[in-house]
Write an enzyme that holds these catalytic residues in place. Structure first.
Site, PDB file in Angstrom:
ATOM      1  N   ALA A   1      29.387  14.293  17.128  1.00 12.18           N
ATOM      2  CA  ALA A   1      29.080  14.200  18.898  1.00 12.18           C
ATOM      3  C   ALA A   1      29.931  15.322  19.265  1.00 12.18           C
ATOM      4  O   ALA A   1      30.818  15.662  18.694  1.00 12.18           O
ATOM      5  CB  ALA A   1      29.599  12.903  19.067  1.00 12.18           C
TER       6      ALA A   1
ATOM      7  N   GLY B   1      28.897  12.307  13.876  1.00  7.45           N
ATOM      8  CA  GLY B   1      27.562  11.826  14.534  1.00  7.45           C
ATOM      9  C   GLY B   1      26.467  12.719  13.699  1.00  7.45           C
ATOM     10  O   GLY B   1      25.355  12.302  13.710  1.00  7.45           O
TER      11      GLY B   1
ATOM     12  N   GLU C   1      25.858  10.875  10.606  1.00  9.64           N
ATOM     13  CA  GLU C   1      25.187   9.633  11.142  1.00  9.64           C
ATOM     14  C   GLU C   1      23.625   9.933  11.654  1.00  9.64           C
ATOM     15  O   GLU C   1      22.979   9.062  11.140  1.00  9.64           O
ATOM     16  CB  GLU C   1      25.800   8.858  12.303  1.00  9.64           C
ATOM     17  CG  GLU C   1      27.289   8.365  12.045  1.00  9.64           C
ATOM     18  CD  GLU C   1      27.964   7.972  12.937  1.00  9.64           C
ATOM     19  OE1 GLU C   1      28.187   8.816  14.015  1.00  9.64           O
ATOM     20  OE2 GLU C   1      28.507   6.711  13.076  1.00  9.64           O
TER      21      GLU C   1
ATOM     22  N   GLU D   1      35.976  11.042  12.216  1.00 10.59           N
ATOM     23  CA  GLU D   1      36.455  10.205  13.475  1.00 10.59           C
ATOM     24  C   GLU D   1      37.773  10.002  13.407  1.00 10.59           C
ATOM     25  O   GLU D   1      38.462  10.009  14.432  1.00 10.59           O
ATOM     26  CB  GLU D   1      35.491   9.182  13.976  1.00 10.59           C
ATOM     27  CG  GLU D   1      34.316   9.560  14.317  1.00 10.59           C
ATOM     28  CD  GLU D   1      33.177   9.732  13.044  1.00 10.59           C
ATOM     29  OE1 GLU D   1      33.596   9.818  11.947  1.00 10.59           O
ATOM     30  OE2 GLU D   1      31.981   9.804  13.274  1.00 10.59           O
TER      31      GLU D   1
HETATM   32  N1  CO8 Z   1      31.860  19.112  19.836  1.00  9.37           N
HETATM   33  C1  CO8 Z   1      32.282  20.053  20.538  1.00  9.37           C
HETATM   34  N2  CO8 Z   1      32.359  21.303  20.061  1.00  9.37           N
HETATM   35  C2  CO8 Z   1      32.483  21.463  18.641  1.00  9.37           C
HETATM   36  C3  CO8 Z   1      32.288  20.165  17.664  1.00  9.37           C
HETATM   37  C4  CO8 Z   1      32.044  19.081  18.291  1.00  9.37           C
HETATM   38  N3  CO8 Z   1      31.911  18.278  17.191  1.00  9.37           N
HETATM   39  N4  CO8 Z   1      32.349  20.837  16.487  1.00  9.37           N
HETATM   40  C5  CO8 Z   1      32.506  22.267  16.487  1.00  9.37           C
HETATM   41  N5  CO8 Z   1      32.567  22.779  18.238  1.00  9.37           N
HETATM   42  C6  CO8 Z   1      32.721  23.958  18.442  1.00  9.37           C
HETATM   43  C7  CO8 Z   1      33.974  24.386  18.490  1.00  9.37           C
HETATM   44  O1  CO8 Z   1      34.791  23.930  19.547  1.00  9.37           O
HETATM   45  C8  CO8 Z   1      34.002  26.090  18.398  1.00  9.37           C
HETATM   46  O2  CO8 Z   1      33.787  26.189  20.158  1.00  9.37           O
HETATM   47  P1  CO8 Z   1      34.537  27.213  20.766  1.00  9.37           P
HETATM   48  O3  CO8 Z   1      34.120  28.510  19.939  1.00  9.37           O
HETATM   49  O4  CO8 Z   1      34.341  27.335  22.225  1.00  9.37           O
HETATM   50  O5  CO8 Z   1      36.014  26.737  20.517  1.00  9.37           O
HETATM   51  C9  CO8 Z   1      32.606  26.034  17.859  1.00  9.37           C
HETATM   52  O6  CO8 Z   1      32.207  25.002  18.033  1.00  9.37           O
HETATM   53  C10 CO8 Z   1      32.693  26.595  16.309  1.00  9.37           C
HETATM   54  O7  CO8 Z   1      33.724  25.776  15.969  1.00  9.37           O
HETATM   55  P2  CO8 Z   1      35.070  26.310  15.032  1.00  9.37           P
HETATM   56  O8  CO8 Z   1      35.584  27.303  15.416  1.00  9.37           O
HETATM   57  O9  CO8 Z   1      35.768  25.047  14.866  1.00  9.37           O
HETATM   58  O10 CO8 Z   1      34.274  26.721  13.504  1.00  9.37           O
HETATM   59  P3  CO8 Z   1      34.795  26.520  12.333  1.00  9.37           P
HETATM   60  O11 CO8 Z   1      34.023  27.186  11.186  1.00  9.37           O
HETATM   61  O12 CO8 Z   1      36.357  27.001  12.119  1.00  9.37           O
HETATM   62  O13 CO8 Z   1      35.036  25.082  11.843  1.00  9.37           O
HETATM   63  C11 CO8 Z   1      34.370  22.611  11.814  1.00  9.37           C
HETATM   64  C12 CO8 Z   1      33.915  24.266  11.689  1.00  9.37           C
HETATM   65  C13 CO8 Z   1      35.333  22.366  10.603  1.00  9.37           C
HETATM   66  C14 CO8 Z   1      33.039  21.802  11.467  1.00  9.37           C
HETATM   67  C15 CO8 Z   1      35.144  22.353  12.949  1.00  9.37           C
HETATM   68  O14 CO8 Z   1      34.249  22.934  13.971  1.00  9.37           O
HETATM   69  C16 CO8 Z   1      35.271  21.027  13.040  1.00  9.37           C
HETATM   70  O15 CO8 Z   1      36.176  20.140  12.602  1.00  9.37           O
HETATM   71  N6  CO8 Z   1      34.530  20.273  14.193  1.00  9.37           N
HETATM   72  C17 CO8 Z   1      34.863  18.889  14.701  1.00  9.37           C
HETATM   73  C18 CO8 Z   1      34.173  18.049  13.618  1.00  9.37           C
HETATM   74  C19 CO8 Z   1      34.537  16.405  14.027  1.00  9.37           C
HETATM   75  O16 CO8 Z   1      35.512  15.907  14.179  1.00  9.37           O
HETATM   76  N7  CO8 Z   1      33.318  15.772  14.063  1.00  9.37           N
HETATM   77  C20 CO8 Z   1      33.256  14.330  14.668  1.00  9.37           C
HETATM   78  C21 CO8 Z   1      32.951  14.324  15.948  1.00  9.37           C
HETATM   79  S1  CO8 Z   1      33.286  12.743  16.603  1.00  9.37           S
HETATM   80  C22 CO8 Z   1      31.558  11.714  16.392  1.00  9.37           C
HETATM   81  O17 CO8 Z   1      30.862  12.516  15.845  1.00  9.37           O
HETATM   82  C23 CO8 Z   1      31.550  10.409  16.822  1.00  9.37           C
HETATM   83  C24 CO8 Z   1      30.378   9.837  16.389  1.00  9.37           C
HETATM   84  C25 CO8 Z   1      29.415   9.405  17.429  1.00  9.37           C
HETATM   85  C26 CO8 Z   1      28.250   9.138  17.351  1.00  9.37           C
HETATM   86  C27 CO8 Z   1      27.378  10.066  17.297  1.00  9.37           C
HETATM   87  C28 CO8 Z   1      25.755   9.555  17.540  1.00  9.37           C
HETATM   88  C29 CO8 Z   1      24.927  10.440  16.706  1.00  9.37           C
END
Ligand code: CO8
Length: 263
Positions: free
Chosen positions: A69, A113, A116, A136
């Site tokens: 998400a 998400g 999911e 999460e």
């Molecule tokens: N939300 C918003 N932006 C994101 C997300 C995210 N989940 N994941 C990545 N991005 C963005 C980054 O902020 C970055 O943007 P910017 O260039 O503006 O800084 C861009 O995507 C590229 O990401 P990274 O630079 O971090 O890329 P890496 O290759 O270094 O890392 C990762 C990749 C490991 C995937 C890393 O981006 C990461 O850890 N992302 C978050 C993963 C996460 O915690 N996901 C869970 C989110 S909570 C959730 O999903 C709750 C569920 C709710 C239900 C959903 C219903 C279907």
């Protein structure tokens, strides 16, 4: 093409009877924002109603199916807003209530998400090095779109509990070994070919039988065994009232291979 009406997804028909939705927010690794989900739901609904589509593929990019998400969107959400708007509930109602079968094609990250969403599909295919996880816990929250419930049903409590409490990722290969994924593929190209091939096979069958098969299999996740078996038998009986049962069984008896289903 029809995809021009959307900003966060792409639409195509990679084969006869197959509709494909590709999540397309490359700069955010396909983070599932509200606008993306609205478009995804709209496209799923349209494919479900479109007689030229018989099976649906949901894909991401090679690097990310979806990294979860949209955290930036959720950051300032409050309890009262989340509760009153029923945050996330609407995201999963369309996809889990489609008549037509869905195949999630997962390459790269399927986190939170994203994991999911993949688990909401009827069939999950992935690359061997896909990265699944429910991270999460690292954000101070828990899975919110069925992650804890669906992961446990797929891989059992022991592994699901460990994954959800540690936030550690697991590979596509593990997803297949543990029974979450139906099949793994060595590359993104092979994955998309495999998903299209399977969707094409399904698209070649009676849509009435496909809908019934999907429905009874999904009911197995909701009902006790004896009720599920009774439900299956009722639906099986009902199909003898369909034209396609006559068409299919007569084709077998007459050794006809080119079957023209009525649905
Ligand atoms: N939300 C918003 N932006 C994101 C997300 C995210 N989940 N994941 C990545 N991005 C963005 C980054 O902020 C970055 O943007 P910017 O260039 O503006 O800084 C861009 O995507 C590229 O990401 P990274 O630079 O971090 O890329 P890496 O290759 O270094 O890392 C990762 C990749 C490991 C995937 C890393 O981006 C990461 O850890 N992302 C978050 C993963 C996460 O915690 N996901 C869970 C989110 S909570 C959730 O999903 C709750 C569920 C709710 C239900 C959903 C219903 C279907």
């Amino acid at each position: 093409s029809v995809s021009s009406q959307y900003e966060n997804i792409l639409l195509e028909q990679p084969a006869d009877g197959v509709g494909q939705i590709t999540l397309n927010r490359p700069k955010a690794l396909n983070a599932l924002s509200t606008p993306l989900f609205k478009e995804l739901n709209d496209a799923l609904q349209k494919f479900d109603e479109d007689p030229s589509v018989k099976a649906i593929i949901i894909a991401g990019s090679e690097k990310a199916f979806a990294a979860g998400a949209d955290i930036k969107e959720m950051k300032d959400l409050t309890f009262s807003k989340a509760y009153s708007s029923n945050f996330i509930q609407l995201w999963s109602t369309t996809i889990t209530n489609l008549n037509k079968p869905t195949i999630a094609a997962v390459s790269g990250y399927a986190l939170g998400g994203g994991c999911e969403l993949a688990m909401m599909a009827d069939i999950l295919y992935c690359t061997s090095n896909a990265k699944f996880g429910q991270p999460e816990i690292k954000l101070g929250v828990i899975p919110g779109a069925g992650g804890s419930q669906r992961l446990i049903r797929a891989i059992g409590k022991a592994k699901a509990m460990e994954i959800i409490l540690t936030g550690k990722t697991f590979s596509g290969e593990e997803a297949e070994q543990w029974g979450l994924a139906a099949k793994t593929f060595p590359s993104f190209e092979e994955l998309m070919k495999g998903a299209t091939g399977t969707a094409s096979i399904i698209a070649g069958y009676s849509m009435m039988a496909v809908k019934a098969a999907k429905e009874v299999v999904n009911q197995s996740q909701e009902l006790p065994l004896s009720e599920g078996i009774k439900f299956e038998r009722r639906v099986f009986h009902a199909l003898f009232g369909s034209q396609d049962q006559k068409i299919g069984m007569e084709a077998f008896a007459n050794k006809t291979t080119d079957i023209k289903w009525s649905h």
